[in-house]
Motif scaffolding. Structure first.
Motif, PDB file in Angstrom:
ATOM      1  N   PHE B  39      50.887  38.443  49.072  1.00  0.00           N
ATOM      2  CA  PHE B  39      50.262  38.050  47.801  1.00  0.00           C
ATOM      3  C   PHE B  39      49.260  36.938  48.028  1.00  0.00           C
ATOM      4  CE2 PHE B  39      54.326  39.925  46.693  1.00  0.00           C
ATOM      5  CZ  PHE B  39      53.970  40.788  45.676  1.00  0.00           C
ATOM      6  N   LYS B  40      48.543  36.607  46.956  1.00  0.00           N
ATOM      7  CA  LYS B  40      47.627  35.459  47.029  1.00  0.00           C
ATOM      8  C   LYS B  40      48.438  34.217  47.391  1.00  0.00           C
ATOM      9  CE  LYS B  40      44.642  35.100  43.465  1.00  0.00           C
ATOM     10  NZ  LYS B  40      44.307  35.284  42.035  1.00  0.00           N
ATOM     11  N   THR B  41      47.785  33.204  47.913  1.00  0.00           N
ATOM     12  CA  THR B  41      48.493  32.021  48.415  1.00  0.00           C
ATOM     13  C   THR B  41      49.647  31.552  47.525  1.00  0.00           C
ATOM     14  OG1 THR B  41      46.390  31.099  47.740  1.00  0.00           O
ATOM     15  CG2 THR B  41      47.177  30.554  49.986  1.00  0.00           C
ATOM     16  N   PRO B  42      50.855  31.633  48.038  1.00  0.00           N
ATOM     17  CA  PRO B  42      51.975  31.083  47.269  1.00  0.00           C
ATOM     18  C   PRO B  42      51.924  29.556  47.286  1.00  0.00           C
ATOM     19  CG  PRO B  42      52.749  31.975  49.380  1.00  0.00           C
ATOM     20  CD  PRO B  42      51.274  32.197  49.321  1.00  0.00           C
ATOM     21  N   PRO B  43      52.576  28.907  46.329  1.00  0.00           N
ATOM     22  CA  PRO B  43      52.585  27.439  46.335  1.00  0.00           C
ATOM     23  C   PRO B  43      53.160  26.920  47.652  1.00  0.00           C
ATOM     24  CG  PRO B  43      53.578  28.283  44.317  1.00  0.00           C
ATOM     25  CD  PRO B  43      53.342  29.454  45.205  1.00  0.00           C
ATOM     26  N   GLU B 265      43.389  25.709  37.975  1.00  0.00           N
ATOM     27  CA  GLU B 265      43.246  27.096  37.526  1.00  0.00           C
ATOM     28  C   GLU B 265      43.503  28.110  38.635  1.00  0.00           C
ATOM     29  OE1 GLU B 265      39.777  27.747  35.174  1.00  0.00           O
ATOM     30  OE2 GLU B 265      40.302  26.123  33.811  1.00  0.00           O
ATOM     31  N   VAL B 266      44.583  27.898  39.369  1.00  0.00           N
ATOM     32  CA  VAL B 266      44.990  28.849  40.402  1.00  0.00           C
ATOM     33  C   VAL B 266      45.956  29.848  39.768  1.00  0.00           C
ATOM     34  CG1 VAL B 266      46.065  29.142  42.669  1.00  0.00           C
ATOM     35  CG2 VAL B 266      44.823  27.038  42.139  1.00  0.00           C
ATOM     36  N   HIS B 267      45.518  31.081  39.695  1.00  0.00           N
ATOM     37  CA  HIS B 267      46.352  32.109  39.101  1.00  0.00           C
ATOM     38  C   HIS B 267      47.104  32.831  40.213  1.00  0.00           C
ATOM     39  CE1 HIS B 267      47.713  35.124  36.412  1.00  0.00           C
ATOM     40  NE2 HIS B 267      46.882  34.793  35.419  1.00  0.00           N
ATOM     41  N   ALA B 268      48.420  33.009  40.022  1.00  0.00           N
ATOM     42  CA  ALA B 268      49.209  33.670  41.069  1.00  0.00           C
ATOM     43  C   ALA B 268      48.877  35.148  41.170  1.00  0.00           C
ATOM     44  CB  ALA B 268      50.688  33.478  40.809  1.00  0.00           C
ATOM     45  N   ALA B 269      48.413  35.729  40.091  1.00  0.00           N
ATOM     46  CA  ALA B 269      48.009  37.142  40.124  1.00  0.00           C
ATOM     47  C   ALA B 269      46.543  37.231  39.683  1.00  0.00           C
ATOM     48  CB  ALA B 269      48.898  37.942  39.190  1.00  0.00           C
ATOM     49  N   GLY B 270      46.132  38.408  39.250  1.00  0.00           N
ATOM     50  CA  GLY B 270      44.747  38.544  38.802  1.00  0.00           C
ATOM     51  C   GLY B 270      44.590  38.115  37.352  1.00  0.00           C
ATOM     52  N   LYS B 271      43.333  37.942  36.912  1.00  0.00           N
ATOM     53  CA  LYS B 271      43.110  37.461  35.551  1.00  0.00           C
ATOM     54  C   LYS B 271      43.544  38.480  34.491  1.00  0.00           C
ATOM     55  CE  LYS B 271      39.804  33.743  35.620  1.00  0.00           C
ATOM     56  NZ  LYS B 271      38.436  33.473  36.028  1.00  0.00           N
ATOM     57  N   VAL B 272      43.445  39.762  34.845  1.00  0.00           N
ATOM     58  CA  VAL B 272      43.804  40.773  33.840  1.00  0.00           C
ATOM     59  C   VAL B 272      45.178  41.404  34.126  1.00  0.00           C
ATOM     60  CG1 VAL B 272      41.468  41.360  33.128  1.00  0.00           C
ATOM     61  CG2 VAL B 272      42.485  42.513  35.101  1.00  0.00           C
ATOM     62  N   SER B 273      45.891  40.844  35.090  1.00  0.00           N
ATOM     63  CA  SER B 273      47.207  41.401  35.418  1.00  0.00           C
ATOM     64  C   SER B 273      48.100  41.385  34.188  1.00  0.00           C
ATOM     65  CB  SER B 273      47.876  40.578  36.510  1.00  0.00           C
ATOM     66  OG  SER B 273      47.090  40.582  37.659  1.00  0.00           O
TER      67      SER B 273
END
Lengths: 333, 429
Positions: B39-43, B265-273
């Protein structure tokens, strides 16, 4: 600014604030006479006029006296006085609703102090079972019926004068309240007539029960209070209301667990928005103990004056970051 | 080069326990690696949890050698009491397919994989932190029977009576007494007394842990969700076995980082997820089969209604007079009255909770997963679906188990559901 004030109120230590309000009201209503304060005789609390220094009087006394007038007079001009009395009572009541019980009534406050004493000694309170509770909770309506019907029966001549203010004769507040003013004269049985003897003897028994009951059970007398029953009839008219948002309620029972009056609906009813029940004393402990944002709130004219919040709950329950002791540090390393 | 070295090594036959551990480590690593890299960078704060799970499930590091370990079969045993008596609660719910297979020898074929895996794990006697005693609340039929099966393996198992109706006052009284008896039994076994001081401080400690969970949940209500649902499941699952002080510290760091991520504003998924509320049988590490498929399909789990997470942390304990018995009663109330488990005769609370989560977290749909054999969730599926339909909330019901198969079929269904939510959102805009 407004949100800051709101947070301050929602996070307040309700127990402490309530204690001081109760103390001040107690002094006012028990010793107000010394300061020449008199707020009339239509108060929605047990401020007993048998205590000569009271700053006001319980509405049940004039109500009983007025209703015991002969029928012709009552249906004539005196009826207006009765209506006027009720309106005055309502005038007082409208501002605080049942919070008169939870914050002002000296008789209620005295019970809270007995509870405090029990807590200091380290004895746990007792509770009724739900079944007992449902039965006992109806007694106040029987007492209210005595308050209203007995004087009416005197008025039509079915009962004699010795029945006058019958409820006061059995009321424990009549006996206990003057004691705070140093007057012990009510601690006796009136032997003038058979009826008075029986009634005042019942009063003595009730006073004794009051001490024992209030010591083991929180707000013992309030379950039986006819004033509380009378309040309930008018409670919808008040500016202040206790409201609930059922969709936010998890029915965790926290509010029920802290309720002095064991009102189960406060936790289990998720349909009603008006959650004030006849036994409620509007002490707002439930709001303070609710861990969900805005699930319970105390409203003044539909504005949320005091709301349940997560933050407030945590503060009041003393939930804080634990202090790790040296031992913990050691095992962690 | 390596193959020559291997040849030189003496050929060693793997013991069943070693095989079990190897298989479990493979299962665990697969999930951890997906979470770390898929996934995108996890915390950054999640590192603690990744390492914790790797240490416990791959390297078999024991965490609590110095403490009495109190095994619990379900979440209804108050950890507050165990901590107050200086013990460590170990939740025995298990998510390994390896253990599920071992457990299949002891339970009917159609039994719930979670129960089978828990029984299998204890049957193998191959435990990193072996519980010194086990308390088994009589929640669902299968957990109840599992307790007695486990007793046959030589564990000290005590049943804790749990009522199956929660509205009635009788049930409340019943469970209050049950918890009082549990506390007496445990305190005797631990040789320690429950005092006002130790119970109050453990209520406060767990309360603090809960408040951290609540803070994270608040972030998940935002438009920008800074953490994946799967990572969140890892955090809450860690509470099952971790050292509580360490967990609290790690969760605090996570809260701080998430706060920053929201600002950046780091979103864990996509903006439209699409935003999903997850409910049903609990995802227990490493069985994140369905949650991983969901978040792989470009949706994000913003809230859940499961006992391994939301149900365990959400409800709080309120006490009026801080006497031991009063605290015990309040604890019992929390674990019974607020519980939204489908074991209860009626369960409007669960439906209300799901709807409330959808509303408060602004979710687009609900995914309801039931383990094949998890009867209560299977039974309740219909009423939940009906309620969601009434409310106009999209819902997908999936039946699954612990086996690694069926992945294709399941992901097709989830992807189609997620896609339909996206189209709905697009049309709304």
């Amino acid at each position: 600014m407004l949100s800051k004030l709101k947070r301050l109120i929602n996070n307040m230590n309700l127990i402490r604030i309530r204690f001081w309000i109760q103390l001040i009201s107690f002094v006012l209503f028990v010793y107000g006479g010394y300061f020449a304060i008199y707020l009339g005789s239509k108060l929605p609390i047990f401020a007993c006029p048998y205590n000569g220094k009271s700053a006001g009087a319980c509405f049940l006394i004039p109500l009983q006296h007025q209703l015991s007038m002969p029928v012709q007079i009552l249906l004539g001009g005196a009826g207006i006085a009765v209506i006027f009395g009720i309106l005055t009572f309502l005038f007082w009541f409208i501002f605080l609703n049942k919070a008169w019980c939870g914050y002002v009534c000296p008789f209620g406050t005295f019970q809270d102090w007995l509870t405090l004493l029990r807590k200091q000694i380290g004895i746990r309170y007792s509770t009724y079972t739900q079944h007992q509770f449902e039965k006992l909770s109806k007694i106040k309506y029987i007492l209210l019926a005595i308050v209203i019907l007995v004087p009416l029966l005197i008025g039509v001549g079915a009962l004699g004068g010795e029945w006058s203010a019958a409820f006061c004769q059995i009321c424990p507040a009549r006996i206990i309240s003057p004691t705070f003013g140093g007057d012990f004269s009510q601690w006796s049985i009136d032997f003038s007539t058979k009826t008075s003897m029986v009634l005042t003897a019942i009063g003595m028994i009730f006073a004794g029960l009051f001490f024992i009951g209030s010591f083991v059970k929180k707000r013992f007398f309030c379950f039986f209070c006819p004033m509380s029953a009378l309040h309930y009839i008018f409670s919808k008219f008040s500016f202040v209301q206790l409201r609930k948002d059922g969709s936010k309620c998890t029915r965790c029972g926290d509010c029920y667990a802290v309720c002095d009056m064991q009102i189960k609906d406060i936790a289990d009813d998720v349909i009603s928005t008006e959650i004030l029940r006849d036994d409620c004393i509007l002490c707002l402990k439930c709001v303070a103990a609710c861990p969900e944002d805005d699930a319970l709130h105390f409203d003044i004219l539909k504005l949320r004056a005091f709301s349940s919040t997560k933050q407030g709950f945590e503060k009041r329950m003393g939930i804080a970051k634990p202090k790790g002791d040296a031992d913990d540090k050691h095992t962690r390393a | 080069m390596t193959s020559i070295q291997e040849h030189k090594q003496e050929h060693k036959i793997e013991t069943p326990n070693e095989k079990q551990n190897r298989h479990k480590a493979m299962e665990a690593l697969k999930v951890l690696n997906t979470l770390k890299e898929g996934f995108k960078t996890p915390p950054k704060a999640m590192e603690y949890f990744y390492d914790l799970f790797e240490n416990v499930y791959c390297n078999h590091t024991a965490l609590h050698h110095d403490k009495v370990k109190v095994g619990t079969m379900c979440i209804q045993i108050p950890s507050e009491i165990i901590y107050a008596l200086d013990g460590v609660p170990i939740r025995l719910c298990n998510g390994f397919y390896t253990d599920d297979e071992i457990g299949s020898d002891f339970l009917p074929q159609k039994a719930c994989p979670l129960v089978k895996a828990s029984v299998g794990h204890l049957a193998s006697k191959n435990l990193t932190d072996k519980p010194d005693m086990i308390y088994s609340p009589t929640t669902c039929d299968q957990k109840t029977k599992a307790g007695s099966i486990i007793e046959g393996f030589g564990y000290d198992v005590v049943d804790v009576d749990f009522p199956r109706t929660k509205e009635s006052e009788i049930s409340r009284e019943f469970f209050r007494r049950s918890i009082r008896e549990f506390s007496v039994d445990l305190s005797q076994k631990m040789g320690k007394k429950l005092t006002k001081k130790n119970l109050r401080s453990s209520i406060s400690k767990i309360g603090y842990a809960q408040s951290l969970y609540h803070q994270i949940s608040e972030f998940r209500k935002n438009k920008i969700v800074p953490i994946l649902g799967n990572d969140m499941f890892l955090v809450t699952n860690a509470f099952f076995f971790d050292k509580i002080d360490n967990w609290i510290e790690a969760a605090e760091v996570l809260v701080k980082e998430l706060e920053q991520r929201v600002k950046d504003e780091v979103h864990a998924a996509g903006k439209v997820s699409p935003r999903i509320v997850y409910t049903g049988s609990p995802p227990i590490f490493p069985n994140y089969k369905i949650p991983l498929i969901i978040e792989d399909s470009d949706a994000i789990i913003v809230a859940d209604e499961t006992c391994s997470s939301n149900r365990m942390f959400n409800d709080r304990v309120a006490v009026d007079e801080w006497f031991v018995n009063d605290m015990l009663d309040s604890l019992a109330d929390k674990y019974l009255k607020a519980c939204t488990c489908p074991v209860f005769s009626k369960n409007d609370d669960r439906i209300r909770r799901i709807i409330e989560l959808v509303r408060s977290h602004n979710a687009d749909g609900v995914i309801y997963q039931a383990f094949a054999g998890c009867t209560v969730y299977e039974l309740e599926q219909r009423s939940v679906l009906e309620a969601m339909e009434r409310e106009g909330i999209s819902i997908l019901y999936i039946e699954s188990d612990y086996s690694p198969s069926q992945h294709g079929q399941l992901s097709t269904r989830v992807e189609a559901f997620v896609e339909s939510l996206k189209i709905k959102n697009r049309n709304k805009r």
